[in-house]
Design a protein around this motif. Structure first.
Motif, PDB file in Angstrom:
ATOM      1  N   LYS A  76       0.553  -1.476  -0.312  1.00 51.18           N
ATOM      2  CA  LYS A  76      -0.043  -0.112   0.157  1.00 51.18           C
ATOM      3  C   LYS A  76       0.848   1.115  -0.031  1.00 51.18           C
ATOM      4  CE  LYS A  76      -2.141   0.900   3.648  1.00 51.18           C
ATOM      5  NZ  LYS A  76      -2.970   1.573   5.244  1.00 51.18           N
ATOM      6  N   GLU A  77       0.165   2.057  -0.655  1.00 46.53           N
ATOM      7  CA  GLU A  77       1.109   3.586   0.170  1.00 46.53           C
ATOM      8  C   GLU A  77       0.955   4.717   1.510  1.00 46.53           C
ATOM      9  OE1 GLU A  77       1.219   7.118  -3.436  1.00 46.53           O
ATOM     10  OE2 GLU A  77      -0.410   5.891  -2.977  1.00 46.53           O
ATOM     11  N   HIS A  78       1.533   4.869   1.620  1.00 46.15           N
ATOM     12  CA  HIS A  78       1.862   5.818   3.018  1.00 46.15           C
ATOM     13  C   HIS A  78       1.543   6.917   2.850  1.00 46.15           C
ATOM     14  CE1 HIS A  78       1.909   2.266   4.953  1.00 46.15           C
ATOM     15  NE2 HIS A  78       2.716   1.045   4.710  1.00 46.15           N
ATOM     16  N   TRP A  79       0.310   8.183   3.337  1.00 45.65           N
ATOM     17  CA  TRP A  79       0.976   9.868   3.573  1.00 45.65           C
ATOM     18  C   TRP A  79       1.905   9.830   4.722  1.00 45.65           C
ATOM     19  CZ3 TRP A  79      -1.871  12.840   6.541  1.00 45.65           C
ATOM     20  CH2 TRP A  79      -2.431  12.442   7.205  1.00 45.65           C
ATOM     21  N   LEU A  80       2.037  10.743   4.350  1.00 43.71           N
ATOM     22  CA  LEU A  80       3.426  11.294   5.349  1.00 43.71           C
ATOM     23  C   LEU A  80       3.544  13.024   5.249  1.00 43.71           C
ATOM     24  CD1 LEU A  80       4.871   8.863   3.250  1.00 43.71           C
ATOM     25  CD2 LEU A  80       6.957   9.073   5.277  1.00 43.71           C
ATOM     26  N   ASP A  81       4.302  13.612   6.475  1.00 39.99           N
ATOM     27  CA  ASP A  81       4.637  14.420   6.206  1.00 39.99           C
ATOM     28  C   ASP A  81       5.583  15.041   7.349  1.00 39.99           C
ATOM     29  OD1 ASP A  81       4.799  17.718   7.407  1.00 39.99           O
ATOM     30  OD2 ASP A  81       3.010  17.892   8.198  1.00 39.99           O
ATOM     31  N   PRO A  82       6.458  15.432   6.712  1.00 44.43           N
ATOM     32  CA  PRO A  82       8.347  15.371   7.042  1.00 44.43           C
ATOM     33  C   PRO A  82       8.425  16.536   7.667  1.00 44.43           C
ATOM     34  CG  PRO A  82       8.191  15.234   4.816  1.00 44.43           C
ATOM     35  CD  PRO A  82       6.348  15.309   5.004  1.00 44.43           C
ATOM     36  N   ASP A  83       7.595  17.602   7.501  1.00 49.38           N
ATOM     37  CA  ASP A  83       7.856  18.510   8.640  1.00 49.38           C
ATOM     38  C   ASP A  83       7.306  18.413   9.908  1.00 49.38           C
ATOM     39  OD1 ASP A  83       9.330  19.680   6.546  1.00 49.38           O
ATOM     40  OD2 ASP A  83       7.226  20.840   5.704  1.00 49.38           O
ATOM     41  N   ALA A  84       6.266  17.850  10.473  1.00 55.32           N
ATOM     42  CA  ALA A  84       5.729  17.130  11.354  1.00 55.32           C
ATOM     43  C   ALA A  84       6.327  15.899  11.832  1.00 55.32           C
ATOM     44  CB  ALA A  84       4.006  17.108  11.008  1.00 55.32           C
ATOM     45  N   GLU A  85       6.936  14.646  11.259  1.00 55.58           N
ATOM     46  CA  GLU A  85       7.889  13.996  11.205  1.00 55.58           C
ATOM     47  C   GLU A  85       6.609  13.012  11.314  1.00 55.58           C
ATOM     48  OE1 GLU A  85      10.212  14.415  14.401  1.00 55.58           O
ATOM     49  OE2 GLU A  85      11.751  15.516  13.374  1.00 55.58           O
ATOM     50  N   TYR A  86       5.178  12.504  11.295  1.00 56.52           N
ATOM     51  CA  TYR A  86       4.878  11.645  11.189  1.00 56.52           C
ATOM     52  C   TYR A  86       4.103  10.793  10.095  1.00 56.52           C
ATOM     53  CZ  TYR A  86      -0.996   9.938  10.419  1.00 56.52           C
ATOM     54  OH  TYR A  86      -1.157   9.501  10.821  1.00 56.52           O
ATOM     55  N   CYS A  87       3.828   9.412  10.317  1.00 55.68           N
ATOM     56  CA  CYS A  87       4.095   8.989   8.491  1.00 55.68           C
ATOM     57  C   CYS A  87       2.263   8.133   9.857  1.00 55.68           C
ATOM     58  CB  CYS A  87       4.897   7.882   8.731  1.00 55.68           C
ATOM     59  SG  CYS A  87       4.512   6.523   7.107  1.00 55.68           S
ATOM     60  N   SER A  88       1.414   7.373   8.377  1.00 52.26           N
ATOM     61  CA  SER A  88       0.171   7.431   8.221  1.00 52.26           C
ATOM     62  C   SER A  88       0.399   4.838   8.415  1.00 52.26           C
ATOM     63  CB  SER A  88      -0.425   7.698   7.110  1.00 52.26           C
ATOM     64  OG  SER A  88       0.091   6.486   6.228  1.00 52.26           O
ATOM     65  N   VAL A 140     -10.086  15.702  -4.285  1.00 58.74           N
ATOM     66  CA  VAL A 140     -10.509  14.318  -5.088  1.00 58.74           C
ATOM     67  C   VAL A 140      -9.626  13.272  -4.503  1.00 58.74           C
ATOM     68  CG1 VAL A 140     -10.552  12.475  -7.197  1.00 58.74           C
ATOM     69  CG2 VAL A 140     -12.119  14.571  -7.002  1.00 58.74           C
ATOM     70  N   PHE A 141      -8.614  13.936  -4.682  1.00 57.09           N
ATOM     71  CA  PHE A 141      -6.566  13.147  -4.441  1.00 57.09           C
ATOM     72  C   PHE A 141      -7.043  13.048  -2.708  1.00 57.09           C
ATOM     73  CE2 PHE A 141      -2.939  12.445  -2.242  1.00 57.09           C
ATOM     74  CZ  PHE A 141      -2.218  11.188  -3.739  1.00 57.09           C
ATOM     75  N   LEU A 142      -7.128  13.944  -2.003  1.00 59.80           N
ATOM     76  CA  LEU A 142      -6.777  13.834  -0.451  1.00 59.80           C
ATOM     77  C   LEU A 142      -8.496  12.616  -0.330  1.00 59.80           C
ATOM     78  CD1 LEU A 142      -5.493  14.933   1.506  1.00 59.80           C
ATOM     79  CD2 LEU A 142      -7.377  16.401   2.027  1.00 59.80           C
ATOM     80  N   SER A 143      -9.651  12.260  -0.780  1.00 60.14           N
ATOM     81  CA  SER A 143     -10.589  11.265  -0.419  1.00 60.14           C
ATOM     82  C   SER A 143     -10.037  10.210  -1.046  1.00 60.14           C
ATOM     83  CB  SER A 143     -11.680  11.810  -1.820  1.00 60.14           C
ATOM     84  OG  SER A 143     -12.328  13.509  -1.256  1.00 60.14           O
ATOM     85  N   GLY A 144      -9.502   9.991  -1.965  1.00 61.91           N
ATOM     86  CA  GLY A 144      -8.350   8.916  -2.439  1.00 61.91           C
ATOM     87  C   GLY A 144      -8.027   8.161  -1.446  1.00 61.91           C
ATOM     88  N   LEU A 145      -6.680   9.291  -0.776  1.00 62.28           N
ATOM     89  CA  LEU A 145      -6.040   9.053   0.376  1.00 62.28           C
ATOM     90  C   LEU A 145      -6.955   8.636   0.955  1.00 62.28           C
ATOM     91  CD1 LEU A 145      -3.101  11.256   0.308  1.00 62.28           C
ATOM     92  CD2 LEU A 145      -3.048   8.642   0.168  1.00 62.28           C
ATOM     93  N   ILE A 146      -7.728   8.787   1.857  1.00 67.09           N
ATOM     94  CA  ILE A 146      -8.582   8.605   3.281  1.00 67.09           C
ATOM     95  C   ILE A 146      -8.907   7.728   2.634  1.00 67.09           C
ATOM     96  CG2 ILE A 146     -10.657   9.735   4.689  1.00 67.09           C
ATOM     97  CD1 ILE A 146      -9.659  12.348   4.348  1.00 67.09           C
ATOM     98  N   SER A 147      -9.669   7.177   2.090  1.00 66.39           N
ATOM     99  CA  SER A 147     -10.239   6.027   1.194  1.00 66.39           C
ATOM    100  C   SER A 147      -9.856   4.259   1.853  1.00 66.39           C
ATOM    101  CB  SER A 147     -11.456   6.390  -0.096  1.00 66.39           C
ATOM    102  OG  SER A 147     -10.074   5.599  -0.609  1.00 66.39           O
ATOM    103  N   ASP A 148      -8.373   4.782   1.751  1.00 64.93           N
ATOM    104  CA  ASP A 148      -7.583   3.917   1.580  1.00 64.93           C
ATOM    105  C   ASP A 148      -6.657   3.432   3.481  1.00 64.93           C
ATOM    106  OD1 ASP A 148      -7.272   3.433  -1.573  1.00 64.93           O
ATOM    107  OD2 ASP A 148      -5.559   4.491  -1.197  1.00 64.93           O
ATOM    108  N   LEU A 149      -7.184   4.255   3.867  1.00 63.56           N
ATOM    109  CA  LEU A 149      -6.849   4.005   5.161  1.00 63.56           C
ATOM    110  C   LEU A 149      -7.586   2.872   5.369  1.00 63.56           C
ATOM    111  CD1 LEU A 149      -5.868   7.850   6.375  1.00 63.56           C
ATOM    112  CD2 LEU A 149      -4.389   6.378   5.738  1.00 63.56           C
TER     113      LEU A 149
END
Length: 100
Positions: free
Chosen positions: A37-49, A91-100
């Motif tokens: 799967k694909e994981h989304w991240l915020d490197p500035d906040a040091e976060y990964c899903s 639409v992109f964000l909705s797709g990411l959220i639905s993959d979680l």
């Protein structure tokens, strides 16, 4: 070399660190494409899903290999940048959220 170091180098060398850039706002969504799967991240906040990040934080581990991959890709300028229009953001964000 430990298992995480090998994973990190593999992710970077296989161009699996993605920066999704939305224009003209310059909003950014970082992802790392994993084996399943694909994981989304915020490197500035040091976060990964990923689960590894979540459970690692519970055990006071500082990060996961996905975040380390983003940091290495940034240092080595090995980021795949994908440009989108701001109209595609929701639409992109909705797709990411639905993959979680």
């Amino acid at each position: 070399m430990n298992k995480d170091s090998e994973r990190i180098k593999s992710v970077v060398s296989e161009n699996r660190v993605k920066l999704h850039l939305f224009e003209p706002s310059q909003r950014k969504i970082w992802t790392v494409v994993g084996k399943s799967k694909e994981h989304w991240l915020d490197p500035d906040a040091e976060y990964c899903s990923c689960n590894g990040y979540y459970f690692g934080r519970l055990n006071e581990k500082t990060t996961c290999y996905h975040l380390e991959s983003v940091y290495l890709a940034q240092r080595e300028n090995k980021i795949e940048k994908i440009i989108f229009s701001d109209d595609e953001y929701s639409v992109f964000l909705s797709g990411l959220i639905s993959d979680l």
